[in-house]
Design a protein around this motif. Structure first.
Motif, PDB file in Angstrom:
ATOM      1  N   ASP A  62      15.435  44.749  46.305  1.00 35.14           N
ATOM      2  CA  ASP A  62      14.869  44.599  44.960  1.00 35.14           C
ATOM      3  C   ASP A  62      13.647  45.492  44.734  1.00 35.14           C
ATOM      4  O   ASP A  62      13.095  45.504  43.630  1.00 35.14           O
ATOM      5  N   GLU A  63      13.234  46.223  45.776  1.00 36.69           N
ATOM      6  CA  GLU A  63      12.031  47.052  45.679  1.00 36.69           C
ATOM      7  C   GLU A  63      12.325  48.546  45.765  1.00 36.69           C
ATOM      8  O   GLU A  63      11.433  49.361  45.538  1.00 36.69           O
ATOM      9  N   LEU A  64      13.559  48.902  46.108  1.00 38.65           N
ATOM     10  CA  LEU A  64      13.867  50.296  46.409  1.00 38.65           C
ATOM     11  C   LEU A  64      13.545  51.240  45.257  1.00 38.65           C
ATOM     12  O   LEU A  64      13.186  52.405  45.481  1.00 38.65           O
ATOM     13  N   HIS A  65      13.643  50.738  44.032  1.00 34.87           N
ATOM     14  CA  HIS A  65      13.357  51.601  42.876  1.00 34.87           C
ATOM     15  C   HIS A  65      11.873  51.957  42.781  1.00 34.87           C
ATOM     16  O   HIS A  65      11.499  52.852  42.009  1.00 34.87           O
ATOM     17  N   LEU A  66      11.028  51.287  43.568  1.00 33.07           N
ATOM     18  CA  LEU A  66       9.591  51.554  43.559  1.00 33.07           C
ATOM     19  C   LEU A  66       9.182  52.559  44.633  1.00 33.07           C
ATOM     20  O   LEU A  66       8.019  52.951  44.698  1.00 33.07           O
ATOM     21  N   PHE A  67      10.124  52.976  45.469  1.00 29.07           N
ATOM     22  CA  PHE A  67       9.852  53.914  46.551  1.00 29.07           C
ATOM     23  C   PHE A  67      10.214  55.340  46.111  1.00 29.07           C
ATOM     24  O   PHE A  67      11.080  55.536  45.267  1.00 29.07           O
ATOM     25  N   PRO A  68       9.557  56.334  46.706  1.00 30.80           N
ATOM     26  CA  PRO A  68       9.824  57.723  46.298  1.00 30.80           C
ATOM     27  C   PRO A  68      11.223  58.166  46.719  1.00 30.80           C
ATOM     28  O   PRO A  68      11.743  57.740  47.751  1.00 30.80           O
ATOM     29  N   VAL A  69      11.797  59.028  45.898  1.00 31.80           N
ATOM     30  CA  VAL A  69      13.126  59.568  46.176  1.00 31.80           C
ATOM     31  C   VAL A  69      13.023  60.954  46.803  1.00 31.80           C
ATOM     32  O   VAL A  69      13.631  61.232  47.837  1.00 31.80           O
ATOM     33  N   GLU A  70      12.239  61.821  46.176  1.00 33.63           N
ATOM     34  CA  GLU A  70      12.070  63.167  46.709  1.00 33.63           C
ATOM     35  C   GLU A  70      11.154  63.136  47.931  1.00 33.63           C
ATOM     36  O   GLU A  70      10.193  62.367  47.979  1.00 33.63           O
ATOM     37  N   PRO A  71      11.431  63.959  48.947  1.00 30.37           N
ATOM     38  CA  PRO A  71      10.581  63.989  50.143  1.00 30.37           C
ATOM     39  C   PRO A  71       9.124  64.243  49.787  1.00 30.37           C
ATOM     40  O   PRO A  71       8.805  65.105  48.972  1.00 30.37           O
TER      41      PRO A  71
ATOM     42  N   ARG B 211       4.671  63.168  51.131  1.00 28.05           N
ATOM     43  CA  ARG B 211       3.753  62.747  52.184  1.00 28.05           C
ATOM     44  C   ARG B 211       3.501  61.255  52.048  1.00 28.05           C
ATOM     45  O   ARG B 211       3.006  60.795  51.015  1.00 28.05           O
ATOM     46  N   VAL B 212       3.836  60.511  53.098  1.00 27.72           N
ATOM     47  CA  VAL B 212       3.753  59.053  53.059  1.00 27.72           C
ATOM     48  C   VAL B 212       2.762  58.566  54.109  1.00 27.72           C
ATOM     49  O   VAL B 212       2.745  59.049  55.243  1.00 27.72           O
ATOM     50  N   LEU B 213       1.958  57.577  53.722  1.00 36.13           N
ATOM     51  CA  LEU B 213       1.041  56.900  54.623  1.00 36.13           C
ATOM     52  C   LEU B 213       1.436  55.430  54.663  1.00 36.13           C
ATOM     53  O   LEU B 213       1.437  54.754  53.634  1.00 36.13           O
ATOM     54  N   ASP B 214       1.797  54.952  55.851  1.00 35.72           N
ATOM     55  CA  ASP B 214       2.149  53.542  56.039  1.00 35.72           C
ATOM     56  C   ASP B 214       0.970  52.865  56.720  1.00 35.72           C
ATOM     57  O   ASP B 214       0.732  53.062  57.917  1.00 35.72           O
ATOM     58  N   VAL B 215       0.221  52.060  55.970  1.00 39.52           N
ATOM     59  CA  VAL B 215      -0.980  51.394  56.471  1.00 39.52           C
ATOM     60  C   VAL B 215      -0.610  50.004  56.983  1.00 39.52           C
ATOM     61  O   VAL B 215      -0.041  49.197  56.252  1.00 39.52           O
ATOM     62  N   GLY B 216      -0.942  49.729  58.246  1.00 42.71           N
ATOM     63  CA  GLY B 216      -0.511  48.487  58.864  1.00 42.71           C
ATOM     64  C   GLY B 216       0.964  48.581  59.197  1.00 42.71           C
ATOM     65  O   GLY B 216       1.756  47.694  58.864  1.00 42.71           O
ATOM     66  N   ALA B 217       1.328  49.667  59.867  1.00 41.34           N
ATOM     67  CA  ALA B 217       2.737  49.998  60.079  1.00 41.34           C
ATOM     68  C   ALA B 217       3.440  49.094  61.064  1.00 41.34           C
ATOM     69  O   ALA B 217       4.669  49.123  61.159  1.00 41.34           O
ATOM     70  N   GLY B 218       2.690  48.300  61.833  1.00 42.81           N
ATOM     71  CA  GLY B 218       3.321  47.412  62.801  1.00 42.81           C
ATOM     72  C   GLY B 218       4.063  48.200  63.860  1.00 42.81           C
ATOM     73  O   GLY B 218       3.533  49.139  64.455  1.00 42.81           O
TER      74      GLY B 218
ATOM     75  N   TRP C 294      12.169  54.256  58.793  1.00 45.85           N
ATOM     76  CA  TRP C 294      13.141  54.284  57.695  1.00 45.85           C
ATOM     77  C   TRP C 294      12.775  55.354  56.677  1.00 45.85           C
ATOM     78  O   TRP C 294      13.621  56.148  56.255  1.00 45.85           O
ATOM     79  N   LEU C 295      11.496  55.405  56.297  1.00 43.62           N
ATOM     80  CA  LEU C 295      11.047  56.403  55.327  1.00 43.62           C
ATOM     81  C   LEU C 295      11.189  57.820  55.883  1.00 43.62           C
ATOM     82  O   LEU C 295      11.581  58.742  55.167  1.00 43.62           O
ATOM     83  N   ALA C 296      10.885  57.998  57.159  1.00 48.95           N
ATOM     84  CA  ALA C 296      11.059  59.309  57.781  1.00 48.95           C
ATOM     85  C   ALA C 296      12.527  59.715  57.764  1.00 48.95           C
ATOM     86  O   ALA C 296      12.858  60.894  57.562  1.00 48.95           O
ATOM     87  N   GLY C 297      13.410  58.740  57.956  1.00 43.98           N
ATOM     88  CA  GLY C 297      14.840  59.013  57.920  1.00 43.98           C
ATOM     89  C   GLY C 297      15.336  59.453  56.556  1.00 43.98           C
ATOM     90  O   GLY C 297      16.395  60.092  56.448  1.00 43.98           O
ATOM     91  N   LEU C 298      14.570  59.143  55.524  1.00 44.87           N
ATOM     92  CA  LEU C 298      14.910  59.568  54.158  1.00 44.87           C
ATOM     93  C   LEU C 298      14.374  60.962  53.848  1.00 44.87           C
ATOM     94  O   LEU C 298      14.585  61.470  52.746  1.00 44.87           O
ATOM     95  N   GLY C 299      13.666  61.547  54.802  1.00 44.25           N
ATOM     96  CA  GLY C 299      13.176  62.902  54.628  1.00 44.25           C
ATOM     97  C   GLY C 299      11.702  63.026  54.339  1.00 44.25           C
ATOM     98  O   GLY C 299      11.202  64.139  54.134  1.00 44.25           O
TER      99      GLY C 299
END
Length: 202
Positions: A29-38, A40-47, A54-59
């Motif tokens: 239900d959240e995927l539409h809020l994530f970027p589509v085009e490759p 620069r992503v920062l995952d804070v509290g990445a665990g 997953w995001l890296a796998g999307l490019g």
């Protein structure tokens, strides 16, 4: 109590659970809020890095920030080929995190900070967002697990704090059910944006 209290002790359990965690199903239900085009992503509290991988796998080019040594160690073991850049840091300072990012993910992180930390952390978030960039965060509501440190933070408070730092609220949606059906737990989704061409407010 530190903002990441309890996570070191449960790192092994979380790593086992993350192996069977279907990110796209959990975030359907959240995927539409994530970027589509490759970007620069920062995952804070990445665990353990499940979202980051997953995001890296999307490019996307992903920097994973995690203050808990045990979780970072699991992430390096579980996703050695994901191309993640790991940084040992935590909110609100995010020491050592530099540059600007097009998308910042704070999944189940923000509610671990007290009011003073949230004020400082929002300033750092504004500094790290590139013009036109967005930050996506989820806020947990409900019983606090034993040994954890959490505060009941609303989407409205988060939006007002963001505005003080020059960020606009794109999404502020509450009442979302828990991914794992924990009794009494619900979530708020907040998406913040830095206007294109605008500097971060101090």
């Amino acid at each position: 109590m530190a903002s990441n209290a309890g996570y070191a002790e449960q790192a092994d359990e979380r790593a086992r659970g993350d192996l069977t965690w279907d990110v796209e199903r959990a975030r359907a239900d959240e995927l539409h809020l994530f970027p589509v085009e490759p970007c620069r992503v920062l995952d804070v509290g990445a665990g353990t890095g499940k979202d980051a991988a997953w995001l890296a796998g999307l490019g996307h080019t992903v920097t994973a920030v995690e203050p808990t040594d045990e979780l970072r160690a699991h992430g390096a073991r579980l996703y050695p080929d994901a191309g993640l850049t790991w940084i040992e840091a935590g909110l609100p300072e995010l020491a050592g995190v530099t540059g600007e990012y097009d998308f910042v993910l704070l999944s189940a992180v923000w509610m671990h900070l007290d009011a003073v930390e949230r004020a400082h952390g929002m300033g750092r978030l504004a500094e790290l967002l590139a013009p036109g960039g967005r930050a996506f965060m989820t806020l947990r509501h409900g019983p606090v697990p034993a040994g954890r440190r959490m505060f009941d933070v609303s989407g409205d408070e988060t939006a007002a704090l963001a505005a003080e730092h020059g960020l606009r609220t794109v999404v502020n949606s509450t009442g979302h059910p828990d991914y794992t059906d924990r009794p009494g737990v619900s979530w708020t989704r907040v998406v913040l944006g830095r206007p294109a061409g605008a500097g971060a407010a101090g």
